[in-house]
Structures are given as C-alpha cells and as structure tokens.
Motif scaffolding. Sequence first.
Motif, PDB file in Angstrom:
ATOM      1  N   TYR A 148       0.765  -1.177  -0.083  1.00 19.90           N
ATOM      2  CA  TYR A 148       0.065   0.044   0.092  1.00 19.90           C
ATOM      3  C   TYR A 148       0.972   1.167   0.094  1.00 19.90           C
ATOM      4  CZ  TYR A 148      -4.242   2.758   0.702  1.00 19.90           C
ATOM      5  OH  TYR A 148      -5.217   3.336   0.377  1.00 19.90           O
ATOM      6  N   LEU A 149       1.975   1.359   0.936  1.00 16.73           N
ATOM      7  CA  LEU A 149       2.861   2.541   0.999  1.00 16.73           C
ATOM      8  C   LEU A 149       3.453   2.410  -0.361  1.00 16.73           C
ATOM      9  CD1 LEU A 149       4.465   4.827   2.225  1.00 16.73           C
ATOM     10  CD2 LEU A 149       6.212   3.074   2.824  1.00 16.73           C
ATOM     11  N   SER A 150       3.949   1.500  -1.116  1.00 18.55           N
ATOM     12  CA  SER A 150       4.300   1.488  -2.598  1.00 18.55           C
ATOM     13  C   SER A 150       3.387   2.372  -3.697  1.00 18.55           C
ATOM     14  CB  SER A 150       4.857   0.098  -3.199  1.00 18.55           C
ATOM     15  OG  SER A 150       5.216   0.239  -4.390  1.00 18.55           O
ATOM     16  N   GLU A 151       2.110   1.772  -3.411  1.00 12.83           N
ATOM     17  CA  GLU A 151       1.051   2.640  -4.231  1.00 12.83           C
ATOM     18  C   GLU A 151       0.898   3.972  -3.944  1.00 12.83           C
ATOM     19  OE1 GLU A 151      -2.170  -1.032  -5.400  1.00 12.83           O
ATOM     20  OE2 GLU A 151      -1.961  -0.493  -3.501  1.00 12.83           O
ATOM     21  N   VAL A 152       0.872   4.424  -2.904  1.00 16.85           N
ATOM     22  CA  VAL A 152       0.621   5.631  -2.493  1.00 16.85           C
ATOM     23  C   VAL A 152       2.108   6.392  -3.004  1.00 16.85           C
ATOM     24  CG1 VAL A 152       0.883   7.406  -0.415  1.00 16.85           C
ATOM     25  CG2 VAL A 152      -0.467   5.383  -0.364  1.00 16.85           C
ATOM     26  N   GLU A 153       3.191   5.977  -2.858  1.00 18.14           N
ATOM     27  CA  GLU A 153       4.485   6.765  -3.451  1.00 18.14           C
ATOM     28  C   GLU A 153       4.486   6.871  -5.143  1.00 18.14           C
ATOM     29  OE1 GLU A 153       8.172   5.324  -2.337  1.00 18.14           O
ATOM     30  OE2 GLU A 153       8.099   5.915  -0.197  1.00 18.14           O
ATOM     31  N   ARG A 154       3.836   5.589  -5.607  1.00 15.48           N
ATOM     32  CA  ARG A 154       3.822   5.838  -7.029  1.00 15.48           C
ATOM     33  C   ARG A 154       2.428   6.798  -7.581  1.00 15.48           C
ATOM     34  NH1 ARG A 154       3.023   0.267  -8.624  1.00 15.48           N
ATOM     35  NH2 ARG A 154       2.976  -0.339  -6.598  1.00 15.48           N
ATOM     36  N   GLY A 155       1.664   7.273  -6.548  1.00 14.50           N
ATOM     37  CA  GLY A 155       0.583   7.889  -6.996  1.00 14.50           C
ATOM     38  C   GLY A 155      -0.905   7.170  -7.227  1.00 14.50           C
ATOM     39  N   GLN A 156      -0.814   5.896  -7.360  1.00 11.96           N
ATOM     40  CA  GLN A 156      -2.027   4.978  -7.300  1.00 11.96           C
ATOM     41  C   GLN A 156      -2.869   4.879  -6.474  1.00 11.96           C
ATOM     42  OE1 GLN A 156       0.159   1.313  -8.360  1.00 11.96           O
ATOM     43  NE2 GLN A 156       0.608   2.046 -10.513  1.00 11.96           N
ATOM     44  N   LYS A 157      -2.599   5.054  -5.310  1.00  8.55           N
ATOM     45  CA  LYS A 157      -3.517   5.377  -3.997  1.00  8.55           C
ATOM     46  C   LYS A 157      -3.487   6.808  -3.382  1.00  8.55           C
ATOM     47  CE  LYS A 157      -4.907   0.942  -4.065  1.00  8.55           C
ATOM     48  NZ  LYS A 157      -6.356   0.453  -4.349  1.00  8.55           N
ATOM     49  N   GLU A 158      -4.913   7.108  -2.858  1.00  5.94           N
ATOM     50  CA  GLU A 158      -4.962   8.414  -2.383  1.00  5.94           C
ATOM     51  C   GLU A 158      -4.577   7.894  -0.824  1.00  5.94           C
ATOM     52  OE1 GLU A 158      -6.154  11.380  -3.282  1.00  5.94           O
ATOM     53  OE2 GLU A 158      -6.762  10.845  -5.187  1.00  5.94           O
ATOM     54  N   ALA A 159      -3.695   8.691  -0.145  1.00  3.16           N
ATOM     55  CA  ALA A 159      -3.327   8.569   1.151  1.00  3.16           C
ATOM     56  C   ALA A 159      -4.432   9.382   2.127  1.00  3.16           C
ATOM     57  CB  ALA A 159      -2.218   9.004   1.575  1.00  3.16           C
ATOM     58  N   SER A 160      -5.142   8.713   3.104  1.00  2.00           N
ATOM     59  CA  SER A 160      -6.049   9.524   3.900  1.00  2.00           C
ATOM     60  C   SER A 160      -5.272  10.267   4.887  1.00  2.00           C
ATOM     61  CB  SER A 160      -6.850   8.190   4.784  1.00  2.00           C
ATOM     62  OG  SER A 160      -6.190   7.764   5.541  1.00  2.00           O
ATOM     63  N   SER A 161      -5.960  11.152   5.628  1.00  2.00           N
ATOM     64  CA  SER A 161      -5.362  11.754   6.406  1.00  2.00           C
ATOM     65  C   SER A 161      -4.385  11.227   7.456  1.00  2.00           C
ATOM     66  CB  SER A 161      -5.926  13.175   6.953  1.00  2.00           C
ATOM     67  OG  SER A 161      -7.140  12.715   7.670  1.00  2.00           O
ATOM     68  N   GLU A 162      -5.177  10.162   8.017  1.00  2.00           N
ATOM     69  CA  GLU A 162      -4.521   9.358   8.870  1.00  2.00           C
ATOM     70  C   GLU A 162      -3.315   8.576   8.636  1.00  2.00           C
ATOM     71  OE1 GLU A 162      -7.973   9.080   8.172  1.00  2.00           O
ATOM     72  OE2 GLU A 162      -8.925   9.978   9.910  1.00  2.00           O
ATOM     73  N   LEU A 163      -3.556   8.014   7.239  1.00  2.02           N
ATOM     74  CA  LEU A 163      -2.215   7.278   6.929  1.00  2.02           C
ATOM     75  C   LEU A 163      -1.305   8.380   6.421  1.00  2.02           C
ATOM     76  CD1 LEU A 163      -1.285   4.785   5.339  1.00  2.02           C
ATOM     77  CD2 LEU A 163      -2.155   5.456   3.296  1.00  2.02           C
ATOM     78  N   LEU A 164      -1.679   9.484   6.060  1.00  4.67           N
ATOM     79  CA  LEU A 164      -0.492  10.455   5.685  1.00  4.67           C
ATOM     80  C   LEU A 164       0.276  10.866   7.079  1.00  4.67           C
ATOM     81  CD1 LEU A 164       1.203  12.349   3.781  1.00  4.67           C
ATOM     82  CD2 LEU A 164      -0.838  13.755   4.123  1.00  4.67           C
ATOM     83  N   SER A 165      -0.635  11.031   8.262  1.00  4.98           N
ATOM     84  CA  SER A 165       0.194  11.362   9.485  1.00  4.98           C
ATOM     85  C   SER A 165       0.975  10.239   9.978  1.00  4.98           C
ATOM     86  CB  SER A 165      -1.241  11.550  10.431  1.00  4.98           C
ATOM     87  OG  SER A 165      -0.307  12.046  11.466  1.00  4.98           O
ATOM     88  N   ALA A 166       0.503   8.927   9.736  1.00  2.00           N
ATOM     89  CA  ALA A 166       1.388   7.878  10.105  1.00  2.00           C
ATOM     90  C   ALA A 166       2.943   7.658   9.295  1.00  2.00           C
ATOM     91  CB  ALA A 166       0.393   6.526   9.982  1.00  2.00           C
ATOM     92  N   ILE A 167       2.441   7.958   8.189  1.00  2.00           N
ATOM     93  CA  ILE A 167       3.770   8.057   7.119  1.00  2.00           C
ATOM     94  C   ILE A 167       4.684   9.269   7.606  1.00  2.00           C
ATOM     95  CG2 ILE A 167       4.661   8.195   4.862  1.00  2.00           C
ATOM     96  CD1 ILE A 167       1.976   6.953   3.985  1.00  2.00           C
ATOM     97  N   CYS A 168       4.138  10.426   7.749  1.00  2.00           N
ATOM     98  CA  CYS A 168       5.005  11.504   8.156  1.00  2.00           C
ATOM     99  C   CYS A 168       5.628  11.228   9.627  1.00  2.00           C
ATOM    100  CB  CYS A 168       4.194  12.831   8.302  1.00  2.00           C
ATOM    101  SG  CYS A 168       3.780  13.391   6.589  1.00  2.00           S
TER     102      CYS A 168
END
Length: 127
Positions: free
Chosen positions: A36-56
């Motif tokens: 899922y992180l790979s898909e977020v980095e490739r712009g294939q999935k939208e990151a929710s605010s919760e997910l973005l917070s966890a990644i940051c």
Amino acid sequence: MILLRRLLGDVLRRQRQRQGRTLREVSSSARVSLGYLSEVERGQKEASSELLSAICDALDVRMSEVMREVSDELSLAELAQSAAASEPVPAPMRPMFNSMSVTSVTGVPGERVTIKAPAEAVDVVAA
C-alpha cells in the motif's frame, strides 16, 4: 491533468530516499502494508489524512513540510501546464514560495538575479 496523489507520492518517496530508508522500514514504522505504501508513493492510491500522518511520523517529518513541498510542486506544475497551453497565468496560480521584498535593483537590462526557493532556484531578468 495534475494529480495531487502523484505529487504527494513523489514528495513522500523523496523524503524516504533522502533518509536512505527502504519501503519496508517505513511501512513497518508507519504500520501500513509495504504494497500500500508503494502504491501511495507511485500515486496509485489516495492517502487518507490518518495514513499520511502515520507516514510522516514514520519519516519524522512534519506533515506541513510535506504539504508545503506538494503545494510548491503543484504551483510549478500549474505554471508549466499554462505555459504549454500558451495561456496567461492568472495571479492566484503563481507560486508563493516565500514572501520577500526587493528594495533596489540596478535596472540594467538583462541583469540576472537569482532568488533561492525551498527546492528550486528561479532566475529573474530585470526589464
């Protein structure tokens, strides 16, 4: 068309790579699947605010810094898109990297002034 999820993914990937970290390390720290992180980095999935917070948090970077970098890239992409379409750029679309003021410029035609922005350098030619 400019996709926000792609710009966000690019910024997140650069942040991770600057730290020399792998997808596996960050996904484990953020408690998100590697795929899922790979898909977020490739712009294939939208990151929710919760997910973005966890990644940051996993990257130990402020979300506001990530969003500022995304905003700067979005501004540049909009400018490039407008230039490609040969349309004038409306004032609200101009990038706002940092506020600054110039008190004097010699006014010599063709003089180049370099303004340092967070990620880019912009050349300004005196008219």
